[in-house]
Design an enzyme around this catalytic site. Structure first.
Site, PDB file in Angstrom:
ATOM      1  N   HIS A  83       0.836  -1.205   0.000  1.00 35.88           N
ATOM      2  CA  HIS A  83       0.000   0.000   0.000  1.00 35.88           C
ATOM      3  C   HIS A  83       0.870   1.254   0.000  1.00 35.88           C
ATOM      4  O   HIS A  83       0.891   2.028   0.960  1.00 35.88           O
ATOM      5  CB  HIS A  83      -0.959  -0.016   1.194  1.00 35.88           C
ATOM      6  CG  HIS A  83      -2.075  -0.985   1.008  1.00 35.88           C
ATOM      7  ND1 HIS A  83      -2.798  -1.502   2.051  1.00 35.88           N
ATOM      8  CD2 HIS A  83      -2.597  -1.535  -0.117  1.00 35.88           C
ATOM      9  CE1 HIS A  83      -3.722  -2.334   1.584  1.00 35.88           C
ATOM     10  NE2 HIS A  83      -3.614  -2.360   0.268  1.00 35.88           N
ATOM     11  N   HIS A 176     -10.094  -5.904   3.504  1.00 32.18           N
ATOM     12  CA  HIS A 176      -8.661  -5.768   3.278  1.00 32.18           C
ATOM     13  C   HIS A 176      -8.112  -7.041   2.627  1.00 32.18           C
ATOM     14  O   HIS A 176      -8.538  -8.150   2.959  1.00 32.18           O
ATOM     15  CB  HIS A 176      -7.957  -5.523   4.616  1.00 32.18           C
ATOM     16  CG  HIS A 176      -6.518  -5.109   4.501  1.00 32.18           C
ATOM     17  ND1 HIS A 176      -5.515  -6.010   4.235  1.00 32.18           N
ATOM     18  CD2 HIS A 176      -5.922  -3.901   4.615  1.00 32.18           C
ATOM     19  CE1 HIS A 176      -4.350  -5.370   4.209  1.00 32.18           C
ATOM     20  NE2 HIS A 176      -4.574  -4.085   4.426  1.00 32.18           N
ATOM     21  N   GLU A 178      -5.346  -8.692   2.959  1.00 32.04           N
ATOM     22  CA  GLU A 178      -4.768  -9.669   3.870  1.00 32.04           C
ATOM     23  C   GLU A 178      -5.842 -10.432   4.629  1.00 32.04           C
ATOM     24  O   GLU A 178      -5.759 -11.654   4.806  1.00 32.04           O
ATOM     25  CB  GLU A 178      -3.813  -8.997   4.857  1.00 32.04           C
ATOM     26  CG  GLU A 178      -3.136  -9.998   5.783  1.00 32.04           C
ATOM     27  CD  GLU A 178      -2.357  -9.343   6.899  1.00 32.04           C
ATOM     28  OE1 GLU A 178      -2.344  -9.909   8.004  1.00 32.04           O
ATOM     29  OE2 GLU A 178      -1.760  -8.267   6.667  1.00 32.04           O
ATOM     30  N   THR A 244      -2.318  -8.813  10.443  1.00 34.27           N
ATOM     31  CA  THR A 244      -1.062  -8.503  11.131  1.00 34.27           C
ATOM     32  C   THR A 244      -0.801  -7.022  11.340  1.00 34.27           C
ATOM     33  O   THR A 244       0.122  -6.650  12.051  1.00 34.27           O
ATOM     34  CB  THR A 244       0.134  -9.093  10.371  1.00 34.27           C
ATOM     35  OG1 THR A 244       0.193  -8.508   9.054  1.00 34.27           O
ATOM     36  CG2 THR A 244       0.012 -10.600  10.254  1.00 34.27           C
ATOM     37  N   CYS A 285       2.554  -8.795  13.433  1.00 33.90           N
ATOM     38  CA  CYS A 285       3.907  -8.893  12.890  1.00 33.90           C
ATOM     39  C   CYS A 285       4.849  -8.014  13.687  1.00 33.90           C
ATOM     40  O   CYS A 285       4.449  -7.028  14.309  1.00 33.90           O
ATOM     41  CB  CYS A 285       3.926  -8.538  11.405  1.00 33.90           C
ATOM     42  SG  CYS A 285       4.180  -6.800  11.023  1.00 33.90           S
TER      43      CYS A 285
END
Length: 410
Positions: A83, A176, A178, A244, A285
């Site tokens: 992004h 999103h 992910e 994450t 993460c």
């Protein structure tokens, strides 16, 4: 940690020098205090951690290598690789085409794809369903897959939870990339539901307690649950994982809340908690955790305003904005061009979901003290250019050059 072959236009010798020297003095990353840059009329308080993470650099290296290795071939990205508008624009300038936008809407005719085409899987990963579509066309998605290893870690955790007989609750933004990928991988192994925030966690709790009619569940969570999901049976044993890049505190609060609801619902003791709630360690993460921790450290400093740099559709960057705007005026910008003059700034208003222009954003007094941080998909070179532009607007260009010389001196 592995180093990556990332195009030099994304690097900044100045910012790299700061990061290297801070790391050498703090190998265990326990010091989250910011770096202070005194430029006379401008005082910059730079976050301890910010910018490109392992997963982003890995994705950039693979994507540019795909272009180099496939001259003359059509090259596609499933969606934005990361992004960051600048990086994505650079890839498009090299002929890379996007198959979808970030919300999953198709931008190209998939029927025209052939086995000779190259398709790059973005850092967010993709769904099992899309992987199969590509394989049916003779395209192996793993050839140039840039999925972040920390995203894959969440998928593995979800699989383990499912194998142990728990339903997976994914804390993430439902649309999103992910989250869509994690949902796809998780539901292949176990009933799965996505919740966006604590409000939806509280709504889910009403179904866990049996306080709402089961038939209302399917409207309340439309598009967020796996096929065949049964509120009556699939909400008895839960495990929570996350997208994450969410706020660590939000994910922890949701997990703790759902755990409390489960304990009360089944009258559990500590030794029997595992019967209904999976022991899921944090799946955030490391870069997201580091960047958020560094913002907390930065916010201990007195300042006039904060600049948060990154793509406007970047989840991890938006959460840095959330943290900053709780304490002081905060401007979410993409790059140095957003600093239009000493009195005007273009920035993204997350609450109105639109770009806006604010006048007189800089105070009249000197020095001006500015907190600066950036999302995990923002190049260090952009951070340097923002600081340089701000210094120029405040008449501190010479002092900026002096700070660069000091930090980059051998």
């Amino acid at each position: 940690m592995k180093s990556f072959n990332v195009p030099q236009q994304y690097r900044s010798p100045f910012v790299t020098a700061i990061k290297i020297k801070r790391k050498a003095a703090d190998k265990m990353k326990k010091d989250v205090s910011p770096t202070r840059l005194d430029m006379g009329s401008l005082q910059v308080v730079l976050a301890r951690h910010f910018g490109f993470c392992y997963g982003v650099e890995n994705a950039i290296e693979i994507a540019f290598r795909a272009v180099t290795e496939n001259a003359g071939k059509r090259i596609f990205l499933l969606s934005e690789m990361i992004h960051n508008p600048g990086v994505n624009a650079d890839l498009q300038a090299l002929g890379v085409q996007f198959l979808m936008d970030t919300k999953g809407n198709r931008l190209a005719d998939w029927d025209e794809l052939t086995a000779d085409d190259i398709v790059i899987v973005p850092a967010f990963g993709t769904t099992l369903e899309l992987e199969q579509v590509l394989r049916d066309k003779g395209i192996e998605p793993s050839t140039y897959e840039t999925t972040c290893p920390f995203v894959e870690k969440v998928w593995n955790r979800a699989e383990k939870i499912g194998t142990d007989g728990y339903t997976v609750v994914v804390h993430g933004k439902p649309r999103h990339e992910e989250t869509r990928a994690t949902f796809s991988h998780s539901k292949a192994h176990t009933p799965t539901i996505v919740i966006n925030d604590m409000k939806e966690a509280r709504l889910l709790a009403e179904y866990i307690r049996g306080e709402r009619p089961e038939e209302e569940f399917f409207d309340d969570f439309a598009g967020q649950y796996s096929k065949g999901f049964s509120p009556k049976t699939d909400l008895q044993r839960l495990g929570v994982v996350n997208q994450t890049t969410m706020l660590a505190s939000d994910t922890q609060a949701i997990a703790d809340y759902l755990k409390m609801v489960i304990v009360e619902r089944y009258n559990l003791l500590p030794e029997t908690l595992h019967q209904h709630f999976a022991d899921t360690r944090d799946t955030l993460c490391y870069a997201t955790a580091d960047n958020q921790g560094a913002v907390y450290g930065m916010l201990d400093e007195p300042a006039d305003l904060a600049l948060v740099i990154g793509g406007y559709n970047s989840s991890n960057t938006s959460h840095l904005v959330e943290l900053c705007e709780q304490r002081l005026p905060t401007y979410y910008i993409e790059n140095e061009d957003c600093l239009r003059s000493g009195t005007s700034i273009s920035h993204f208003d997350m609450h109105r979901h639109e770009s806006v222009r604010t006048e007189d954003y800089l105070p009249k007094h000197r020095p001006v003290r500015v907190l600066v941080t950036a999302g995990a998909s923002c190049p260090d070179a952009v951070v340097e250019r923002v600081i340089e532009k701000l210094a120029g607007l405040l008449g501190a260009s010479a002092e900026f050059r002096n700070r660069v010389a000091e930090w980059t001196a051998a």
